[in-house]
Design an enzyme around this catalytic site. Structure first.
Site: not given
Length: 240
Positions: A59, A89, A107, A182-184
């Site tokens: 990553r 996040q 995070h 951009g977040t679910s």
């Protein structure tokens, strides 16, 4: 006297998707290809630290070649007219590289590592032993800290506390405008942060998934990907 309104941006992996950073959920997300319990939990780390390090090294290398996209840049440019604070996040550094000056990572951060035992209920999330390694790989046996312990990713894994959550809630509590992009809204406790928005705060949600529009009540829903959605959002709040 500062008369700028407070704009708080809650961002998730979708804002970085157009930079080539894989999302965790969704079509061909990282968690579709690698079981989350193997690489994003304390148990997975204890079971096979080499596998976890390899995953995050990959990553990190991916992030080195990625560039901020237009959505990141628009968020940074909004600092001209608003007091902007990004609560993300994401573990990438694309907000910072785009020019945002106030970014709180919920995070953790991909470019940082810490000794595996320096975070506890007693020391909080001790920044004293956190190392910024940029995009370099971390090897099994690479140690640091006062007791010379194995270095692990500076990432909040499932089953671990989120040290910056209370700080994020305080930031949201003074927002005049709250943008979710951009977040679910599936990863808790971060997904609950919008509940801390004060009465009268204008809330916007940018997401290409039309189903999300019904999950957050009292919001202006912009049904689009992050870059196009940010252009529409900028127009929407122009002059506020």
């Amino acid at each position: 006297m500062d008369t700028k309104k407070n704009l708080v941006v809650l961002s998730g992996s979708g804002i970085s998707a157009e930079s080539g950073i894989s999302t965790f959920r969704g079509g061909n997300g990282l968690w579709d290809n690698v079981p989350v319990e193997e690489i994003c939990t304390p148990e997975g780390w204890r079971r096979d630290p080499a596998k976890v390090l390899r995953f995050y090294n990959e990553r990190r290398a991916q992030l080195r070649d990625a560039q901020p996209n237009e959505a990141h840049r628009i968020v940074a440019e909004l600092e001209k007219d608003f007091n902007v604070c990004v609560v993300t996040q994401n573990v990438d550094n694309l907000h910072e590289r785009a020019g945002s000056t106030r970014v709180l990572h919920l995070h953790g951060e991909l470019t940082k590592v810490r000794p595996e035992d320096c975070y506890s209920d007693y020391d909080g999330w001790s920044e004293r032993y956190v190392q910024d390694i940029g995009y370099e790989p971390v090897a099994l046996g690479q140690k640091g800290g006062p007791r010379d312990r194995q270095l692990r990713p500076h990432i909040v894994w499932f089953g671990e506390a989120v040290p910056n959550l209370e700080k994020a809630a305080r930031i949201v509590s003074v927002a005049d405008i709250l943008l979710i992009v951009g977040t679910s809204l599936q990863v808790y406790p971060a997904a609950s942060l919008y509940h801390y928005a004060p009465e009268g705060c204008r809330i916007y949600l940018i997401d290409p998934d039309s189903k999300l529009g019904g999950q957050v009540r009292g919001v202006t829903f912009i049904n689009d990907v992050a870059t196009a959605g940010m252009r529409r959002f900028r127009e929407e709040i122009s002059g506020q």
